[in-house]
Design a protein around this motif. Structure first.
Motif: not given
Length: 287
Positions: A110-118, A160-176
């Motif tokens: 929705h916010y146009g941010v693409n995270p890294f899924l671990y 291959p599966h949706p389970n994650a340990v963490l998500f990490f993303a880089i954004s701007t402070p207001d959007k974050a």
């Protein structure tokens, strides 16, 4: 005070705190901490980093043990896992539910941010997925970590599966801030952001499973190790929760003003081996 009576647990953040301006642990800091560890000090890191970067950063520092010989683990991924540097394995790791993972992906979209899924793969390797092309900041993050032994990237792919340990993303402070508020309201996970220590216009977003935090992890480890005193070192806003559960909260001089304001004590900057010097002096003064 005798060593047997004093069971202080020294916990330090890494970036901007223990690490110097080159994002390394200096030889002097290694020497000072190892002298304390070899004499019985309980020392560990608490960081948002994964074991893939924690292991090489702390390579020169001996893993510490309790007086009974129990390993003192490092708190990694902001408390979602405990890492045993001695045995190179996780002592504990908490996964997110598939439902929460799906919700988090939709909010980022929705916010146009693409995270890294671990996610956790075989042999303690973190499998890292990023489903779209990398922007310059994401690519810089990837290039610094692409050759690490305990992390494997899968770019342009979904897991291959949706389970994650963490998500990490880089954004701007207001959007974050908006993203974290939405995720905390819509899931059981813990979402938080903090400023890049090198660029105040860049925000880092970390999302972990329910009840995962450095503070929760430190309390748990301190209880397990029967520590009777907790000393915590930090520099950034994301260090405040763990500093608040400490008996002694210590900020480095280069810390953010709010972090220094809440600390019990402010020491020298991260560029002057200040954390290691404090641990060495404090530990040996209490024996």
């Amino acid at each position: 005070m005798s060593q047997s009576a004093d069971r202080t647990l020294y916990i330090t953040d890494l970036d901007g705190t223990l690490l110097n301006a080159d994002s390394k642990v200096s030889e002097e800091s290694v020497r000072l901490i190892n002298e304390a560890v070899e004499a019985g000090a309980m020392f560990a890191a608490a960081t948002a980093r994964t074991p893939a970067t924690v292991d090489p950063l702390l390579e020169g520092i001996r893993p510490s043990r309790t007086p009974e010989g129990r390993n003192v683990p490092d708190v990694v991924m902001t408390g979602s896992a405990y890492w045993n540097r001695l045995l190179h394995r996780y002592d504990y790791i908490k996964m997110m539910s598939a439902k929460d993972s799906d919700t988090i992906v939709r909010i980022f979209d929705h916010y146009g941010v693409n995270p890294f899924l671990y996610s956790l793969g075989d042999n303690e390797i973190l499998e890292v997925y990023h489903s779209t092309s990398l922007n310059p900041r994401e690519d810089a993050f990837y290039q610094e970590r692409r050759h690490l032994k305990l992390k494997r990237f899968h770019l342009g792919k979904t897991p291959p599966h949706p389970n994650a340990v963490l998500f990490f993303a880089i954004s701007t402070p207001d959007k974050a801030q908006e993203i974290c508020d939405k995720i905390n309201a819509a899931t059981n996970c813990s979402a938080a952001w903090y400023l890049d220590i090198f660029n105040s216009d860049v925000a880092m977003i970390d999302i972990y499973g329910p009840s995962c935090s450095k503070a929760v992890a430190i309390r748990d480890i301190a209880t397990t190790l029967r520590a009777n005193r907790i000393v915590v070192f930090g520099d950034n806003l994301n260090d405040l929760p763990m500093m608040r559960v400490a008996d002694l909260a210590v900020a480095v001089e280069n810390a953010l003003p709010q972090t220094k304001a809440e600390a019990h004590k402010v020491i020298g900057p991260n560029t002057a081996d200040s954390v290691a010097r404090f641990i060495h002096e404090d530990f040996f003064s209490r024996r």
